[in-house]
Every structure is written in structure tokens, then in C-alpha cells.
Scaffold this motif. Structure first.
Motif, PDB file in Angstrom:
ATOM      1  N   GLN A 190       0.903  -1.219  -0.054  1.00  0.00           N
ATOM      2  CA  GLN A 190       0.116   0.007  -0.045  1.00  0.00           C
ATOM      3  C   GLN A 190       0.677   1.225  -0.174  1.00  0.00           C
ATOM      4  O   GLN A 190       1.990   1.290   0.576  1.00  0.00           O
ATOM      5  CB  GLN A 190      -1.031   0.096   1.370  1.00  0.00           C
ATOM      6  CG  GLN A 190      -2.197  -0.805   0.901  1.00  0.00           C
ATOM      7  CD  GLN A 190      -1.901  -2.302   1.404  1.00  0.00           C
ATOM      8  OE1 GLN A 190      -0.786  -2.672   1.966  1.00  0.00           O
ATOM      9  NE2 GLN A 190      -2.436  -3.341   0.823  1.00  0.00           N
ATOM     10  N   ALA A 191       0.336   2.162  -0.563  1.00  0.00           N
ATOM     11  CA  ALA A 191       0.960   3.638  -0.761  1.00  0.00           C
ATOM     12  C   ALA A 191       0.027   4.782  -0.038  1.00  0.00           C
ATOM     13  O   ALA A 191      -1.024   4.634  -0.267  1.00  0.00           O
ATOM     14  CB  ALA A 191       1.292   4.019  -2.098  1.00  0.00           C
ATOM     15  N   PHE A 192       0.681   5.168   0.800  1.00  0.00           N
ATOM     16  CA  PHE A 192       0.001   6.515   1.705  1.00  0.00           C
ATOM     17  C   PHE A 192       0.878   7.811   1.602  1.00  0.00           C
ATOM     18  O   PHE A 192       2.018   7.772   1.794  1.00  0.00           O
ATOM     19  CB  PHE A 192      -0.189   6.094   3.076  1.00  0.00           C
ATOM     20  CG  PHE A 192      -0.853   4.880   3.138  1.00  0.00           C
ATOM     21  CD1 PHE A 192      -2.323   4.772   3.139  1.00  0.00           C
ATOM     22  CD2 PHE A 192      -0.080   3.700   3.555  1.00  0.00           C
ATOM     23  CE1 PHE A 192      -2.863   3.563   3.263  1.00  0.00           C
ATOM     24  CE2 PHE A 192      -0.836   2.393   3.915  1.00  0.00           C
ATOM     25  CZ  PHE A 192      -2.531   2.491   3.737  1.00  0.00           C
ATOM     26  N   ASP A 193       0.067   8.679   1.288  1.00  0.00           N
ATOM     27  CA  ASP A 193       0.586  10.349   1.046  1.00  0.00           C
ATOM     28  C   ASP A 193       0.569  10.777   2.491  1.00  0.00           C
ATOM     29  O   ASP A 193      -0.547  11.144   3.103  1.00  0.00           O
ATOM     30  CB  ASP A 193      -0.226  11.246   0.086  1.00  0.00           C
ATOM     31  CG  ASP A 193       0.594  12.503  -0.130  1.00  0.00           C
ATOM     32  OD1 ASP A 193       1.267  12.905   0.824  1.00  0.00           O
ATOM     33  OD2 ASP A 193       0.170  13.041  -1.104  1.00  0.00           O
ATOM     34  N   VAL A 194       1.673  10.825   3.123  1.00  0.00           N
ATOM     35  CA  VAL A 194       1.991  11.293   4.637  1.00  0.00           C
ATOM     36  C   VAL A 194       2.229  12.736   4.533  1.00  0.00           C
ATOM     37  O   VAL A 194       2.949  13.199   5.703  1.00  0.00           O
ATOM     38  CB  VAL A 194       2.549  10.447   5.357  1.00  0.00           C
ATOM     39  CG1 VAL A 194       1.809   9.078   5.512  1.00  0.00           C
ATOM     40  CG2 VAL A 194       3.970  10.165   5.017  1.00  0.00           C
ATOM     41  N   THR A 195       2.361  13.482   3.371  1.00  0.00           N
ATOM     42  CA  THR A 195       2.874  14.903   3.087  1.00  0.00           C
ATOM     43  C   THR A 195       2.454  15.718   4.554  1.00  0.00           C
ATOM     44  O   THR A 195       3.261  16.367   5.098  1.00  0.00           O
ATOM     45  CB  THR A 195       2.801  15.493   2.068  1.00  0.00           C
ATOM     46  OG1 THR A 195       3.074  14.663   1.073  1.00  0.00           O
ATOM     47  CG2 THR A 195       3.447  16.948   1.835  1.00  0.00           C
ATOM     48  N   SER A 196       1.044  15.665   4.693  1.00  0.00           N
ATOM     49  CA  SER A 196       0.544  16.524   5.563  1.00  0.00           C
ATOM     50  C   SER A 196       0.764  16.079   7.075  1.00  0.00           C
ATOM     51  O   SER A 196       0.503  16.816   8.135  1.00  0.00           O
ATOM     52  CB  SER A 196      -1.106  16.911   5.387  1.00  0.00           C
ATOM     53  OG  SER A 196      -1.630  15.427   5.568  1.00  0.00           O
ATOM     54  N   LYS A 197       1.273  14.872   7.434  1.00  0.00           N
ATOM     55  CA  LYS A 197       1.428  14.451   8.627  1.00  0.00           C
ATOM     56  C   LYS A 197       2.874  14.540   9.155  1.00  0.00           C
ATOM     57  O   LYS A 197       3.188  14.441  10.288  1.00  0.00           O
ATOM     58  CB  LYS A 197       1.246  12.672   8.497  1.00  0.00           C
ATOM     59  CG  LYS A 197       0.014  12.340   7.874  1.00  0.00           C
ATOM     60  CD  LYS A 197      -1.190  12.772   8.698  1.00  0.00           C
ATOM     61  CE  LYS A 197      -2.624  12.110   8.231  1.00  0.00           C
ATOM     62  NZ  LYS A 197      -2.730  12.660   6.850  1.00  0.00           N
ATOM     63  N   LEU A 198       3.899  15.004   8.325  1.00  0.00           N
ATOM     64  CA  LEU A 198       5.394  15.190   8.859  1.00  0.00           C
ATOM     65  C   LEU A 198       5.556  16.653   8.745  1.00  0.00           C
ATOM     66  O   LEU A 198       4.835  17.461   8.084  1.00  0.00           O
ATOM     67  CB  LEU A 198       6.219  14.587   7.785  1.00  0.00           C
ATOM     68  CG  LEU A 198       6.154  13.023   7.358  1.00  0.00           C
ATOM     69  CD1 LEU A 198       7.353  12.682   6.366  1.00  0.00           C
ATOM     70  CD2 LEU A 198       6.341  12.242   8.701  1.00  0.00           C
ATOM     71  N   HIS A 199       6.562  17.126   9.737  1.00  0.00           N
ATOM     72  CA  HIS A 199       7.073  18.641   9.740  1.00  0.00           C
ATOM     73  C   HIS A 199       8.411  18.333   9.736  1.00  0.00           C
ATOM     74  O   HIS A 199       9.262  17.355  10.111  1.00  0.00           O
ATOM     75  CB  HIS A 199       6.245  19.133  10.860  1.00  0.00           C
ATOM     76  CG  HIS A 199       6.518  18.205  11.971  1.00  0.00           C
ATOM     77  ND1 HIS A 199       5.465  17.446  12.701  1.00  0.00           N
ATOM     78  CD2 HIS A 199       7.526  18.175  13.177  1.00  0.00           C
ATOM     79  CE1 HIS A 199       5.690  16.826  13.691  1.00  0.00           C
ATOM     80  NE2 HIS A 199       7.051  17.288  13.964  1.00  0.00           N
TER      81      HIS A 199
END
Length: 893
Positions: A190-199
Motif C-alpha cells: 500500500q502507498a500512503f501520502d503522508v505529506t501533511s503528517k510530517l513536519h
């Protein structure tokens, strides 16, 4: 004219992530409030950036204007796609030579890791705790440092087992991922976009592993089918706003520990000890000094493939309709619906208090839970309270099939808000709806859809409650067409066919279950039940029938192309295992769970052999394989002749004389015209001799009402549909069924419960009648010449006992609708809606046919049916039906 381009998809999905299809297919729909709207041309732009796409630049692919009405399965033909990359596309369409172009909204898809060398992660696990039969679910964590602001972050994750993924304390994964495959062959990523979850700065990645199908309890083989313990595999690709990139992977630097899930197993339930919770373990800054380093698995020989199946999700919640206290002080809840999933508990009490949730489908006569049909399954979840206030609990890596929940050890007095039912299944979007004037028919359709909802969970399982839950192929093939009307199962069946191919034997035989789950390797049926047939008619044939069904309903040529060789091998295997085109009688199942009828297995096997050859002829023709078409058509002719020679006498009686032998011979086209008339009469005679009751099992039931309808016995088809006496669909409904039962006699007034070793109350096979309800009763059918409902055939079959039907189906082009009504005087009112960019042939039964648009009809059946060719839009028709009396019943039709 108002025209809008809507519902753009890539590989059937809305903005999918992590694809590994090198030439993805694109889809779109056209919506319009006008009639006769057709796409005349299209242009596709694909770009590597949103900015260039907004400027109408398709540097990856600019198809140019193409004169075509095709709006599904458009194959990407641009520059080669790259791993771990986003792409953006849009389409404009023209609906006439001089029309203005209409653009869609921008769409996105991303490619996953496209080569083995692109994988840098390692498989990590946790060593088993010695002396424990049931192992705790291991926790894994890694703290990472993001060097700058994050522009794009994509995580690719899978497991040998099942996983829950968390980023900075937030769950980002689906349920039971990566899903069930033969882990010896392949595992989905599975692929998940976690751009908004990281800082920028410190971040934490956390995961919990479950045994799942890999090392947990599966089917008859109990546990450890593929491996001894689960492993995690994860790769996080981060791109920063300054243009630099960084890769984070699972390796020996991660940390692992046990946690509050003391065990969690599909078949054995879950124990959760809240006193062992590790607060904020999945967030940055947590002290993991006492955690262990992970165990590294040396490697994995199977394929890592992008996830094909729809994600498993909680799709709805149910509140119980009643609760009562038992004599022993427990509480039994009625959810009002046999469902699949689990219950969420709300509780407050002293630390260390243990509360148990026990699940069952039915109640015993004394009001206790009926647990005997679970065999070795334990549908119980245990929760040990942490104490100190209100707590909520729901299990993590298990599911149950149930209507009733017993609450044991609850501190205090629970009420209807104490538990909530969570409905869980593969998230296949609802595609169809069907409502009639008859409340019991409506309940039957509801039961069919609930049976599908409960059993389509990564694979099409046979039942969701006992110690089995396997992907039985015969069950799936007989229900496949009904399933496509109910829900969008395009990707679901694509994945399942892959499971069947993975399990196909060197001989060419398809297996009874897929994934194999050790079925062949351990010969479990052979050792326990002495069933050792190398193949089973109707089960193995799923390898041909399901791909053809997907093609008919979705127009998907690729599934035929991809699996063509495997299907040919199946036919060649059947030929090699036949005696002058007659199949032997060694099959284990036959017309499984038929009622008071024993269909000879050689008759059934030869009939299915013929049908598979017939379908292969159609598939070969579709793919332009002319020589193969001739070969398979001749094979079908030879099998049909052998069938007639071996099994049909001069009076058209077929060996065995069961309803199923007649039904299969009629529907598979094995008889001469004269024999068809004779066989249909014998079939009707047998039904009437049984008091208008059926006797078909799994393989016969799906073709029963179509055979009657196609051969002049529509009235008898409706009689069986509406029959309320045992055995019938309505008998179970009269006795409270909210799903389809596995067997006609699962419970009867005269015998109570059937043998508990094979008695599921949530099993979709006998719900294959749903196909007839859509295709014949409502009259909504796909045209094989223009599949996927590019051209629909609308041919209602009214009877008069059901006085109105409303049905809809959301195809890849839009919503098709049929509404009909029969008045007391026999008037027939029909309204159909055809979506843009499609056409339909509408067959209106009766005399004095009138169309509100003054369309010109053609006539068939001695002028008893008028046919019209229509384009998109809504169309209305009226006619006058005949009235006659049969068996004391006034029939309008």
C-alpha cells in the motif's frame, strides 16, 4: 446543451497512489440533461506537474484530438513512467462535430516502486515470547528527522501478516492491510501520502503487526500456514522544499516491544490489556530505551506488487435494537442485523476488570447464544480495564460474523449505548439498487447485499463466523454476476483472479479455494474427509467464468488478455481428464447442499466443461484469436454431442432427473431445439410435483429462474421467487433471516438447527438469484457486443404479482435506471434512463405499445414485444399486458 465531464478514474480508482501498471487505463463519465448525447472526440493531457497541466501542457502525453466515443479503458501511451512519481491528467471531450470542448477537473495518480532494485527496506519482526501459545501483537517505532520543510512524503508499506501504520500518533493505514494473498507468491504494497503528517524536525513512525492470514489461524489448517510470525516492510520517500530527497526504511535501527494486544487472531478473537498500554509510543520524544532491536528476516522470494484490492474499511455503524439481562447476570444484545465486523465497547470500572464480548449469529431456543456452528472459532474479545474513567475499546486484528452479542463481566448496568456495531468489509462502492412492490422481495434483496457485504473481505469468503473463511471459487463464480450489479467489484475480482492464477496447479487445474492457504500442500480434505478430487466442476470453472463476467460488466479486455493462457490451460486440462468429452464423476461437491435431489456428478461436470469451452470461444473471439475460437467452438460442439449421447434419452429426460441437470443443460446450450422443449417441460413438471418448490443447490440455483424465464415459464419463476414454504428464499425471511443462509434447511420449524458442522447463516451463494432480479425481473442487461453497458439491453419481465420494480445500476458510463409498473387492468408503464455516451435497446412487452417520444418500434414474438433503439436520456413507454389464469392464479404478463 449542458455537458459535464465527471468521475474521472485511473485504473478504476479515484486518484490512486502507488500503481505499478506501466500503462494505466483512464476513465471518465459524461453527464448531461439532454437526450442523445454522445462523445465524438476526446483529448487527454498527462503532465508531471499541476502547473504545466494548468497551462494545457501534457509533456508526458498529449493524445491530440482523437475521433472516438470511447471513455473507458483508455490506455496511457505517453513517455515511460517513473517510480515514486506523481502524475496529473485531464481530458476534454467533444459531443458533436462543431461542439465546444469540455474539460474535466485535474486528476492525479502516483506510481509506486517499479523494480526490485528500488526497494531498500528490510523485513523486521519481533522474536516470539517463549512459552506463549498466543503471541502479543508487536509494536515497532522509529524516530526520524526531517531536515527541511516537507514538499512530498510517500510511504510504501506491507507486511507478512497484517499491519496498522501510524505517523506522529495518527493512524494512516486501512484495516487488515496488506490483504490476503498467497504470501509464498506475492504480497501487496500500500502507498500512503503522508505529506501533511510530517513536519521539519523530529517525527515518529509507528506500526503494530497482527498475525492475520500469514501466521494466524486460517481455515482448516488452523495456523502458521505461511510463516511462524509476522514481519514489517516499510519505505518512506521524502522530498523537501529545497529540492533534496531522503529515504527512511525499516532496518535494524528500529525498536520493538510488546503492547496491550496480548493476542489478536481472525478465528480466535482478541485479548486487550489496557493496563499494559504504552502512552504516546507512536509519537516523537518517547523514551524507547527499554525496547528491543528488531529481528531481521534475510529476504523474501515472492513479488512485491501494488495493492489491487479495494481497502477494507468500517463502512457503517449499527446500534443494537434491544438488550436483556440473562439469569447468569450477562447481557445479550440484538443488533437487528447479521453483520460482519465487531463491537465497540464503552465502559468504566476498576483497573484490572475483565469484560468479554461474545458474538453469535443465532440464539438457542432457551435464549442463549448459538455457538455450535462456530466449530473451533472463538468469536470473543476480552478487554481488561485500565481504570480511572470512561474507556472505549474495539478489537484490532480480528472480525466476527454475528447478530447477537453477549456482554460478560460488565461493571454496572449497560444500556443500548454501551456497544456499537462496526460493519467491516472490502470497500466496494454500492453500484445497484432494487425496490419492488413486494416487501419480502425487497427484504430478499437486502439479505443478498448484506451477504455480499459480510463475505467480500479481501477475498470472497464462504462464511464469516466459523473456522473457515476461505475464498471458495465455486461460490464466487455462481454469485459473480449478482455481485457486479450490487457493488463495484472490478478491482476486487481482478485481485481474486490473480489469487486463482497463483494457486493454479502445474496440471492446469484451478483449485477449490484461493489463495491456496496450504490447501493443496497439506491435503487437508484428503486426510479429514477423504476428498481428494484433483479438480471440482463449477469451482475450477471460476477461472474462466469470473474473468468473462468482469469483461461483460466492465468491458475489461485486459483481464482476458492477462489471464488467457491460464484459462487455456484449464480447458486443456479438462480435455485430458475426460473420456471422449465426458467428464468423470469424481468431484467432491457436485450441486452442493441441494435439497432432496442428487445431481449425478458426471452430468454436472460435463455440463460445466461444455460451458467453460463455450465461454473460451467467446473470449477468443473477443481477443481476435480466430484459430482458438474455431478450436473452442468445436470443443463445445463435441462436448454437447457427447453430453446428449451419454445423458439424454429420447424423451429429453436427463440422467439424474434433478432440476439442476435440466437447468444447466438449458442454460449452457447443450440440447437440440426439440430437447430444449422437452427439458423445460420436465423441469417445470418436477417443480410443480414438489408443490412449486425448488431443489437446487449452489450450482443450480443461479440458473434456475433464468432457465424457466428463457423457456416459457416466467410464471413459475415468479412462483419460486415468492414461495414462502420450505425450501425457499422467503422461508428464511419469514423466520427472521437478515442475510442469505448457507443451506435451505439451516433452521426449520420441524428440525430446528441443521448439523452445526456446516451451518452458516451468512453465505451469499443462494443469493445468486439477485442476478435474475436485475437481468430479468427489472430487465437491465449488458450487451456482449458492446460490453460494460456501452449498449444496454432493457427487457423487463413483468408478472403482475409483483406490480412495480425500480432498479438502477451505476456502470462505468453513469446510472442506468428502469422503472416499471403493472396496473390492475393490466396496463404496463415503463420508464428507462440511459446515461450519456451510451445507447440501449428497449423491449416493451404487451400490445398497443406507445412511446412518449413517438419512436418507431420493431416487433418480435408475434408482435407481443415491441423493441426501440434509444440514446441517452429518459424515455417512457406504455402497453397492455395479457391476463390469464394458471393454477388458480391470475397472471398478468
Amino acid at each position: 446543451m449542458s455537458v459535464v465531464v465527471t468521475d474521472c478514474r485511473t485504473e478504476y480508482l479515484t486518484e490512486p497512489l502507488g500503481l505499478d501498471v506501466l500503462q494505466p487505463r483512464l476513465f471518465w463519465k459524461i453527464a448531461s440533461d439532454e437526450r442523445h448525447v454522445h462523445q465524438s472526440a476526446y483529448r487527454i493531457l498527462v503532465s508531471a506537474s499541476r502547473d504545466s497541466l494548468s497551462r494545457d501542457v501534457g509533456e508526458m502525453w498529449d493524445s491530440g484530438r482523437l475521433e472516438s466515443d470511447q471513455s473507458t479503458h483508455i490506455t496511457y501511451e505517453g513517455t515511460a513512467l517513473a517510480s515514486d512519481t506523481d502524475y496529473f491528467w485531464k481530458v476534454c471531450v467533444w459531443t458533436g462535430k462543431d461542439s465546444s470542448p469540455v474539460w474535466s477537473e485535474p486528476q492525479r495518480w502516483s506510481m509506486g516502486i517499479l523494480s526490485r532494485t528500488g526497494w531498500k527496506a528490510q523485513w523486521i519482526g519481533r522474536k516470539a515470547d517463549p512459552g506463549l501459545e498466543k503471541q502479543p501483537a508487536p509494536l515497532f517505532r522509529k524516530e526520524i528527522h526531517a531536515a527541511a520543510d516537507v514538499k512530498r512524503a510517500m510511504v510504501y508499506v506491507t507486511a507478512l501478516g497484517i499491519y496498522q501504520l501510524r505517523v506522529n500518533g495518527e493512524i494512516v493505514s486501512h484495516l487488515f492491510a496488506p490483504g490476503w494473498t498467497d504470501y509464498n507468491k506475492r504480497v501487496q504494497v500500500q502507498a500512503f501520502d503522508v505529506t501533511s503528517k510530517l513536519h521539519q524536525g523530529s517525527n515518529a513512525i509507528g506500526a503494530i503487526l497482527g498475525e492475520g492470514w500469514y501466521s494466524g489461524t486460517v481455515g482448516f489448517l488452523h495456523d502458521k500456514v505461511y510463516g511462524e510470525r509476522p514481519f514489517l516492510f516499510l519505505q518512506l520517500s521524502v522530498e523537501y522544499t529545497d529540492g533534496t530527497k531522503e529515504l527512511f526504511v525499516t532496518d535494524g535501527s528500529w525498536k520493538t516491544a510488546d503492547g496491550p494486544i496480548r493476542y489478536s487472531d481472525f478465528i480466535k478473537g482478541e485479548l486487550y490489556d489496557a493496563t499494559a498500554e504504552r502512552t504516546e509510543w507512536d509519537e516523537a520524544g518517547y523514551d524507547d530505551a527499554d525496547w528491543q532491536l528488531p529481528d531481521i528476516r534475510p529476504g523474501y522470494n515472492g513479488l512485491l506488487t501494488a495493492a489491487i484490492e479495494p481497502p477494507i474499511r468500517i463502512t457503517r455503524t449499527l446500534k443494537p435494537i434491544s438488550v436483556r439481562k440473562t439469569e447468569t447476570g450477562t447481557y445479550i444484545y440484538d443488533m437487528g442485523q447479521n453483520m460482519v465486523g465487531w463491537t465497540e465497547l464503552t465502559v468504566a470500572g476498576e483497573r484490572g476488570t475483565k469484560v468479554t464480548l461474545s458474538h453469535a449469529e443465532m440464539l438457542n431456543p432457551d435464549g442463549t447464544l448459538y455457538l455450535e456452528n462456530l466449530r473451533e472459532a472463538v468469536q470473543q474479545d476480552h478487554y481488561i480495564l485500565n481504570g480511572g474513567g470512561e474507556e472505549r475499546y474495539e478489537p484490532h486484528f480480528t472480525f466476527h460474523g454475528f447478530r447477537y452479542v453477549e456482554l460478560i463481566g460488565y461493571p454496572g448496568e449497560p444500556d443500548l449505548d454501551t456497544i456499537i456495531g462496526k460493519v467491516v468489509h472490502s470497500d466496494t462502492a454500492v453500484a445497484g439498487s432494487l425496490t419492488t412492490s413486494d416487501p419480502m422481495v425487497n427484504k430478499l434483496y437486502s439479505n443478498i447485499t448484506w451477504g455480499q457485504r459480510g463475505n467480500f473481505l479481501s477475498v470472497p469468503t464462504d462464511c464469516p463466523q466459523r473456522d473457515e473463511r476461505l475464498g471458495w471459487t465455486g461460490d464466487a463464480q455462481i454469485f459473480a454476476r449478482a455481485a457486479t450489479y450490487n457493488m463495484d467489484v472490478s478491482r476486487f475480482f481482478e485481485k481474486f483472479i490473480g489469487d486463482m492464477i497463483d494457486a493454479q496447479q502445474p496440471s492446469g487445474a484451478f483449485t477449490d479455494v484461493a489463495p491456496d492457504a496450504g490447501w493443496i500442500r497439506h491435503k487437508m480434505w484428503n486426510t479429514r474427509l477423504n476428498w481428494s478430487a484433483p479438480d471440482n466442476a463449477g469451482w475450477g470453472d471460476a477461472g474462466v467464468i469470473i474473468p468473462w463476467t468482469v469483461y461483460l460488466m466492465y468491458g475489461d479486455r485486459r483481464i482476458l488478455e492477462t489471464h488467457y493462457d491460464a484459462m487455456v490451460r484449464w480447458i486443456e486440462y479438462l480435455i485430458s481428464m475426460s473420456d471422449h468429452f465426458v467428464r468423470p464423476a469424481y468431484a467432491n461437491y457436485g450441486d452442493w447442499l441441494s435439497i432432496d435431489a442428487d445431481t449425478p456428478k458426471d452430468v454436472l461436470a460435463t455440463a460445466y466443461f461444455a460451458y467453460s469451452a463455450k465461454v473460451m470461444g467467446l473470449i477468443s473471439e473477443t481477443l481476435g484469436k480466430t484459430d482458438d475460437k474455431r478450436r473452442f467452438d468445436q470443443c463445445f460442439a463435441d462436448i454437447s454431442a457427447a453430453f446428449r449421447q451419454a445423458f439424454v434419452d429420447e424423451q429429453g429426460r436427463i440422467h439424474g432427473e434433478t432440476q439442476t441437470v435440466y437447468v444447466l443443460a438449458l442454460q449452457f446450450g447443450l440440447l437440440t431445439p426439440e430437447q430444449q422443449l422437452q427439458a423445460a417441460a420436465h423441469l417445470a413438471e418436477d417443480i410443480r410435483a414438489r408443490g412449486n418448490r425448488l431443489s437446487t443447490g449452489f450450482l443450480g440455483v443461479g440458473y434456475l429462474l433464468p432457465a424457466l424465464t428463457d423457456h416459457g415459464h416466467l410464471d413459475l419463476a415468479y412462483t419460486l421467487l415468492l414461495q414462502e414454504e420450505f425450501p425457499s428464499w422467503m422461508y428464511s425471511i419469514k423466520h427472521g433471516a437478515t442475510t442469505i443462509w448457507e443451506r435451505w434447511d439451516g433452521w426449520t420449524e420441524h428440525n430446528g438447527f441443521q448439523t452445526p458442522s456446516m451451518n452458516s447463516f451468512n453465505h451469499y451463494s443462494l443469493g445468486s438469484v439477485g442476478e435474475w432480479m436485475f437481468r430479468y425481473m427489472a430487465g437491465l442487461e449488458a450487451d456482449p457486443e458492446k460490453p460494460g453497458f456501452k449498449h444496454a439491453v432493457i427487457q423487463p419481465h413483468p408478472d403482475g404479482r409483483v406490480t412495480s420494480v425500480q432498479a438502477s445500476y451505476d456502470s462505468l458510463y453513469g446510472r442506468h435506471e428502469v422503472r416499471w409498473e403493472v396496473t390492475e387492468s393490466g396496463g404496463f408503464l415503463l420508464q428507462v434512463t440511459v446515461p450519456a455516451n451510451t445507447t440501449a435497446t428497449v423491449h416493451v412487452p404487451g400490445r398497443n405499445v406507445v412511446s412518449e417520444a413517438s419512436l418507431t418500434p420493431s416487433y418480435t414474438s408475434g408482435r407481443r414485444t415491441a423493441s426501440f433503439q434509444v440514446g441517452s436520456g429518459t424515455w417512457a413507454f406504455t402497453s397492455q399486458l395479457a391476463r390469464e389464469q394458471r393454477d388458480g392464479i391470475v397472471i398478468i404478463g
